[in-house]
Scaffold this active site. Structure first.
Site, PDB file in Angstrom:
ATOM      1  N   ARG A  87      -5.950  22.098 -26.868  1.00  0.00           N
ATOM      2  CA  ARG A  87      -6.829  22.026 -25.684  1.00  0.00           C
ATOM      3  C   ARG A  87      -6.970  23.403 -25.031  1.00  0.00           C
ATOM      4  NH1 ARG A  87      -5.460  17.691 -21.140  1.00  0.00           N
ATOM      5  NH2 ARG A  87      -3.860  19.220 -20.612  1.00  0.00           N
TER       6      ARG A  87
ATOM      7  N   GLU B  80     -12.174  10.258 -12.955  1.00  0.00           N
ATOM      8  CA  GLU B  80     -10.714  10.410 -13.039  1.00  0.00           C
ATOM      9  C   GLU B  80     -10.157  10.631 -11.639  1.00  0.00           C
ATOM     10  OE1 GLU B  80      -9.709  13.961 -15.279  1.00  0.00           O
ATOM     11  OE2 GLU B  80     -11.371  15.058 -14.387  1.00  0.00           O
TER      12      GLU B  80
ATOM     13  N   LYS C 227     -10.147  22.915 -19.098  1.00  0.00           N
ATOM     14  CA  LYS C 227      -9.117  22.947 -18.045  1.00  0.00           C
ATOM     15  C   LYS C 227      -9.109  24.364 -17.474  1.00  0.00           C
ATOM     16  CE  LYS C 227      -4.410  21.235 -17.195  1.00  0.00           C
ATOM     17  NZ  LYS C 227      -4.677  20.410 -16.020  1.00  0.00           N
TER      18      LYS C 227
HETATM   19  N1  PMP Z   1      -7.418  15.163 -15.174  1.00  0.00           N
HETATM   20  C1  PMP Z   1      -7.216  16.295 -14.500  1.00  0.00           C
HETATM   21  C2  PMP Z   1      -8.300  16.805 -13.607  1.00  0.00           C
HETATM   22  C3  PMP Z   1      -6.015  17.001 -14.649  1.00  0.00           C
HETATM   23  O1  PMP Z   1      -5.815  18.147 -13.990  1.00  0.00           O
HETATM   24  C4  PMP Z   1      -5.014  16.486 -15.508  1.00  0.00           C
HETATM   25  C5  PMP Z   1      -3.739  17.232 -15.721  1.00  0.00           C
HETATM   26  N2  PMP Z   1      -2.999  17.380 -14.546  1.00  0.00           N
HETATM   27  C6  PMP Z   1      -5.253  15.259 -16.162  1.00  0.00           C
HETATM   28  C7  PMP Z   1      -6.479  14.653 -15.989  1.00  0.00           C
HETATM   29  C8  PMP Z   1      -4.241  14.660 -17.084  1.00  0.00           C
HETATM   30  O2  PMP Z   1      -4.164  15.400 -18.274  1.00  0.00           O
HETATM   31  P1  PMP Z   1      -2.803  15.498 -19.118  1.00  0.00           P
HETATM   32  O3  PMP Z   1      -2.398  14.104 -19.447  1.00  0.00           O
HETATM   33  O4  PMP Z   1      -3.172  16.293 -20.308  1.00  0.00           O
HETATM   34  O5  PMP Z   1      -1.811  16.183 -18.244  1.00  0.00           O
END
Ligand code: PMP
Length: 287
Positions: free
Chosen positions: A50, A182, A149
């Site tokens: 990622r 989300e 990200k």
């Molecule tokens: N959405 C956002 C906006 C995030 O910043 C994160 C991580 N903190 C997630 C979802 C979850 O992703 P992951 O399971 O890869 O930590």
């Protein structure tokens, strides 16, 4: 605490970057938040993939290989004696001048911080958490792909502030089509009639590492999973709701605005998934 910056392990007090770094000036960069369990980096490959995909999307050439980053992360967790903890890996555009032009930045800055993390109070993991639906919308994919990200978290931060104003820890965010995207820092799932539901990747979400684990664990537990657009009505009528994230792990949501979700307590499917997740961590059987 020691922080790794561009190949050097520095004391926390000396771990500094330039005020001309475009990560600071413009939020120009990418990052990962990664768990360490039992001294092992959790889902290292998925995070590396990622990170490099995010960097590619913003045309940022990471100056070291994923193997070198992995090695540096190991060095950093070792130096800080981290057995169970959290790594923040940041790659910024690097030091440039006061203009936007990333071509003026000679070399991206790579930063690795290894520390402890407790995102939400432990009581919430037993009793569930209350959230709001934020007025702030998730960035649409035609503006900045949410799958990247990036160091631009302002719209999520605005949602988080709305949550704090409302006296809760988290906010759910909708996209510009009024669909559920989300939470400000986590992915979101609903459970309805025994089926596990989550917004699809094109709803404007970060494609969470933990989200994928939950999808896989659901299948293993014989639960039907559907990635489909969800709306506010789906949230209100859900039997269960939970959030997933590297820092958050899996946490039940028991109230959304003024609506209790299901019975108002963490649901049975949420608890089954939490248990399966904890078993996976305890087994050490993860890459
Ligand atoms: N959405 C956002 C906006 C995030 O910043 C994160 C991580 N903190 C997630 C979802 C979850 O992703 P992951 O399971 O890869 O930590």
């Amino acid at each position: 605490m020691k922080v790794w910056i561009d190949g050097q392990m520095l004391d926390k007090a000396h771990a500094k970057v330039s005020v001309f770094d475009h990560g600071l000036l413009y939020g120009d960069g990418v990052f990962e938040g990664i768990r360490v369990y039992g001294g092992k980096i959790f889902r290292c490959r998925a995070h590396m993939d990622r990170l490099f995909a995010s960097a590619k999307s913003i045309r940022l050439a990471i100056p070291i290989s994923s193997q070198e980053i992995e090695e540096a992360m190991r060095q950093c967790i070792g130096a800080n004696g981290i057995v169970d903890g959290y790594i923040r890996l940041v790659v910024s555009r690097g030091v440039g001048n006061l203009g936007l032009d990333p071509n003026k930045c000679a070399r991206p800055t790579v930063i690795i911080i290894a520390d402890q993390i407790a995102l939400y109070p432990s009581k919430m993991y037993e009793e569930g958490m209350a959230v709001i639906i934020a007025k702030t919308r998730r960035t649409s994919a035609i503006m900045l792909p949410p799958a990247v990200k990036s160091l631009n978290y302002l719209n999520n931060i605005l949602a988080k502030m709305e949550a704090t104003d409302a006296g809760v820890c988290e906010a759910l965010m909708l996209n510009d089509k009024e669909e559920l995207a989300e939470a400000s820092g986590d992915n979101v799932f609903l459970v309805k009639d025994g089926k596990v539901l989550t917004p699809p990747t094109d709803a404007g979400i970060l494609i969470g590492v933990t989200r994928q684990i939950v999808i896989d664990l659901s299948a293993k537990l014989g639960l039907a999973v559907s990635e489909r657009p969800l709306r506010v009505d789906d949230i209100r009528s859900a039997d269960e709701c939970f959030l997933t994230g590297s820092a958050a792990e899996i946490i039940a949501v028991t109230r959304v605005d003024d609506f209790a979700i299901g019975t108002g307590s963490p649901g049975t499917i949420t608890q089954r998934l939490q248990k399966a997740f904890q078993e996976m961590i305890a087994s050490g059987q993860f890459e």
